[in-house]
Design a protein around this motif. Sequence first.
Motif, PDB file in Angstrom:
ATOM      1  N   LYS A  79       0.774   7.766   4.803  1.00  0.00           N
ATOM      2  CA  LYS A  79       1.786   7.182   3.921  1.00  0.00           C
ATOM      3  C   LYS A  79       3.175   7.769   4.168  1.00  0.00           C
ATOM      4  O   LYS A  79       4.171   7.064   4.123  1.00  0.00           O
ATOM      5  N   ASP A 106      -1.784   3.993  -4.618  1.00  0.00           N
ATOM      6  CA  ASP A 106      -2.753   4.890  -3.994  1.00  0.00           C
ATOM      7  C   ASP A 106      -3.952   4.145  -3.427  1.00  0.00           C
ATOM      8  O   ASP A 106      -4.691   4.678  -2.614  1.00  0.00           O
ATOM      9  N   GLY A 107      -4.156   2.939  -3.863  1.00  0.00           N
ATOM     10  CA  GLY A 107      -5.237   2.114  -3.355  1.00  0.00           C
ATOM     11  C   GLY A 107      -5.158   0.744  -3.997  1.00  0.00           C
ATOM     12  O   GLY A 107      -4.720   0.608  -5.138  1.00  0.00           O
ATOM     13  N   ARG A 118     -10.308   2.278   4.214  1.00  0.00           N
ATOM     14  CA  ARG A 118     -11.023   1.637   3.120  1.00  0.00           C
ATOM     15  C   ARG A 118     -11.943   2.651   2.454  1.00  0.00           C
ATOM     16  O   ARG A 118     -12.705   3.332   3.139  1.00  0.00           O
ATOM     17  N   LYS A 119     -11.836   2.731   1.132  1.00  0.00           N
ATOM     18  CA  LYS A 119     -12.761   3.540   0.327  1.00  0.00           C
ATOM     19  C   LYS A 119     -13.703   2.561  -0.368  1.00  0.00           C
ATOM     20  O   LYS A 119     -13.267   1.715  -1.138  1.00  0.00           O
ATOM     21  N   SER A 122     -13.998  -2.298  -2.965  1.00  0.00           N
ATOM     22  CA  SER A 122     -13.401  -1.425  -1.957  1.00  0.00           C
ATOM     23  C   SER A 122     -11.907  -1.332  -2.216  1.00  0.00           C
ATOM     24  O   SER A 122     -11.268  -2.309  -2.589  1.00  0.00           O
ATOM     25  N   LEU A 123     -11.365  -0.136  -1.998  1.00  0.00           N
ATOM     26  CA  LEU A 123      -9.926   0.061  -2.130  1.00  0.00           C
ATOM     27  C   LEU A 123      -9.339   0.354  -0.753  1.00  0.00           C
ATOM     28  O   LEU A 123      -9.893   1.146   0.010  1.00  0.00           O
ATOM     29  N   PHE A 124      -8.229  -0.281  -0.459  1.00  0.00           N
ATOM     30  CA  PHE A 124      -7.540  -0.078   0.805  1.00  0.00           C
ATOM     31  C   PHE A 124      -6.363   0.865   0.572  1.00  0.00           C
ATOM     32  O   PHE A 124      -5.719   0.819  -0.473  1.00  0.00           O
ATOM     33  N   PHE A 125      -6.084   1.706   1.564  1.00  0.00           N
ATOM     34  CA  PHE A 125      -5.014   2.698   1.449  1.00  0.00           C
ATOM     35  C   PHE A 125      -4.407   2.939   2.827  1.00  0.00           C
ATOM     36  O   PHE A 125      -4.999   2.598   3.844  1.00  0.00           O
ATOM     37  N   SER A 134      -7.301  -3.190  -4.232  1.00  0.00           N
ATOM     38  CA  SER A 134      -8.471  -3.996  -3.887  1.00  0.00           C
ATOM     39  C   SER A 134      -8.032  -5.192  -3.052  1.00  0.00           C
ATOM     40  O   SER A 134      -6.843  -5.539  -2.990  1.00  0.00           O
ATOM     41  N   LEU A 159       0.817  -1.213   0.000  1.00  0.00           N
ATOM     42  CA  LEU A 159       0.000   0.000   0.000  1.00  0.00           C
ATOM     43  C   LEU A 159       0.853   1.266   0.000  1.00  0.00           C
ATOM     44  O   LEU A 159       0.381   2.330  -0.395  1.00  0.00           O
TER      45      LEU A 159
END
Length: 182
Positions: free
Chosen positions: A153, A106-107, A139-140, A146-149, A109, A102
């Motif tokens: 960072k 940027d994201g 999570r977005k 869903s995308l994890f980020f 799945s 990550l």
Amino acid sequence: MKVDSFYKDTQISANGDNRGTILKIINSFPGIRYRDILRLTNLNNGTLSHHLSTLEKRSIIKIGRTENSNITRYYPASTPPDETLILNYLKIKTTKSIILMLEDVDGASFSEIVNHIKKAPSTTSWNLKRLLDSNIVGRKRGENVSLFFLYNKELVKKLVAENNKSLLDRSIDNYISIIDEL
């Protein structure tokens, strides 16, 4: 303190200042485990336990524990709580793999993370939940996926850069530098 001078410094203080030696080790290797300190100091179990307890009571060091784990790690007292938490998870192979992935995107799945770390979906899910619960990963939710980020960072990049080498790698580097000085 540079890692190269680590053993020279600890050998000087090892003559009688066990707490000083222990403190230098913890400052050099934030998140170090008890057994590693035991190996590096050559102290017996009871002596090390006594000195660590004294250093903690005097608020010179602090103890970090990963949630749902019995793993105890030692940090300088000046280490901020958010860094302690991230460092704890960077010491665990699977969560470290997720964090490092990550860090570079940027994201990602869930299926991308599963494929990247090469673990079962259930293992990936359990480790992601730990990172989500600790507010290291967010999570977005999208329409289909869903995308994890990473929440922070920049802090993760800093900690990875500072602590990327394993204890064994650093020990080998120190041994080589001692041999080179002879």
